[in-house]
Motif scaffolding. Structure first.
Motif, PDB file in Angstrom:
ATOM      1  N   TYR A 186       0.836  -1.193   0.000  1.00 12.60           N
ATOM      2  CA  TYR A 186       0.000   0.000   0.000  1.00 12.60           C
ATOM      3  C   TYR A 186       0.876   1.250   0.000  1.00 12.60           C
ATOM      4  CZ  TYR A 186      -3.423  -3.432   1.620  1.00 12.60           C
ATOM      5  OH  TYR A 186      -4.224  -4.538   1.731  1.00 12.60           O
ATOM      6  N   GLN A 188       0.692   5.330   1.497  1.00 10.36           N
ATOM      7  CA  GLN A 188       0.016   6.251   2.409  1.00 10.36           C
ATOM      8  C   GLN A 188       0.439   7.665   2.024  1.00 10.36           C
ATOM      9  OE1 GLN A 188      -1.984   5.384   5.285  1.00 10.36           O
ATOM     10  NE2 GLN A 188      -2.490   7.555   5.349  1.00 10.36           N
ATOM     11  N   HIS A 190       1.009  11.723   2.203  1.00 15.21           N
ATOM     12  CA  HIS A 190       1.314  12.736   3.229  1.00 15.21           C
ATOM     13  C   HIS A 190       1.242  14.106   2.564  1.00 15.21           C
ATOM     14  CE1 HIS A 190       5.369  12.396   1.503  1.00 15.21           C
ATOM     15  NE2 HIS A 190       5.355  11.121   1.826  1.00 15.21           N
ATOM     16  N   ASP A 212      -3.219  11.592   3.909  1.00 13.14           N
ATOM     17  CA  ASP A 212      -3.509  10.461   4.809  1.00 13.14           C
ATOM     18  C   ASP A 212      -4.473   9.447   4.208  1.00 13.14           C
ATOM     19  OD1 ASP A 212      -1.855  11.483   6.854  1.00 13.14           O
ATOM     20  OD2 ASP A 212      -3.465  12.815   7.504  1.00 13.14           O
ATOM     21  N   THR A 214      -4.995   5.917   1.950  1.00 12.93           N
ATOM     22  CA  THR A 214      -4.303   4.675   1.602  1.00 12.93           C
ATOM     23  C   THR A 214      -4.810   4.169   0.256  1.00 12.93           C
ATOM     24  OG1 THR A 214      -4.035   4.053   3.926  1.00 12.93           O
ATOM     25  CG2 THR A 214      -3.835   2.295   2.303  1.00 12.93           C
ATOM     26  N   CYS A 247       4.090  10.390  -0.811  1.00 19.98           N
ATOM     27  CA  CYS A 247       3.513   9.227  -0.169  1.00 19.98           C
ATOM     28  C   CYS A 247       4.617   8.287   0.310  1.00 19.98           C
ATOM     29  CB  CYS A 247       2.572   8.482  -1.117  1.00 19.98           C
ATOM     30  SG  CYS A 247       3.375   7.792  -2.579  1.00 19.98           S
TER      31      CYS A 247
END
Length: 250
Positions: A186, A188, A190, A212, A214, A247
């Motif tokens: 995955y 994530q 930012h 934030d 996913t 990310c």
């Protein structure tokens, strides 16, 4: 006799000049010698790691802002990229001073680039600490009095960088701590992330992911011309690509 002495002196001067000349040293594997200062020029040969070529006191920059050195190699005049070579000063110690270029260098964290000189303009990308863009010799000030530097954002066009997070310098440096992983399931985010149809800023924007969020990583990755890693992810029933600068892969 005088002619012989003159010939000997000339030969000595030529040897001495060659000994004192600046040289370009091959690093990080082989570097192509090209007919012009850019990757689209013809290959003339290869400067191997540890090999040297005479620097001809000329430096040019391609559309990415990468410096290319004009060299004499194997009897031919050509150009080699600074990304795989380094200048080594000879007697005058001025290696790399042939071009008076200035750079905009990021001084902390991730620095956003704008389409105009102010935070109200579109966010068009980012650079990270230590990364340099070619300064285009134009500075503007926003309503708060903050200076913004105009720079060449590789082959993507012009961009503006705030002086609050950057500085002007004549010393080119590489990005610090910009390594990205390639194994995981995955990503994530930012920060808000543009999802593109391919691995680079020149590809079509398909949409965005908020901070934030996913998303599923599809196992494919690629590097753009800046050396930035892009991840292929599942997006809106299909797939798209996101920059590792926005990310984290896990």
């Amino acid at each position: 006799m005088m002619r012989k002495i003159a010939a000997i002196m000339l030969a000595f001067l030529l040897v001495a000049s060659a000994a004192l000349a600046d040289t370009v040293v091959g690093e990080e594997g082989d570097s192509y010698v090209r007919s012009g200062p850019g990757r689209d020029y013809a290959q003339l040969g290869v400067l191997g790691e540890g090999e040297t070529a005479q620097y001809l006191d000329s430096t040019r920059y391609d559309e990415r802002g990468v410096a290319w050195y004009n060299v004499l190699y194997d009897g031919e005049t050509g150009w080699v990229s600074s990304r795989y070579t380094r200048l080594q000063a000879g007697g005058n110690g001025n290696a790399g001073w042939a071009d008076d270029a200035w750079w905009v260098r990021a001084t902390g964290g991730r620095v956003y680039l704008r389409s105009g000189p102010g935070t109200e303009y579109e966010d068009i990308g980012s650079i990270v600490e230590g990364e340099c863009l070619r300064y285009l010799e134009e500075t503007c000030y926003d309503q708060s009095g903050t200076a913004w530097y105009k720079a060449q954002y590789y082959s993507y066009g012009e961009a503006w960088v705030s002086s609050l997070y950057s500085e002007l310098t004549q010393t080119y440096t590489e990005a610090d701590g910009d390594d990205a992983g390639t194994l995981g399931n995955y990503i994530q985010t930012h920060g808000r992330v543009n999802v593109r149809s391919g691995p680079g800023l020149e590809w079509e924007a398909l949409g965005t992911l908020a901070s934030d969020v996913t998303a599923t990583y599809l196992g494919n990755y690629a590097e753009d011309e800046r050396g930035v890693t892009w991840y292929e992810i599942s997006f809106k029933g299909g797939s798209g690509w996101v920059s590792s600068r926005y990310c984290t892969l896990y």
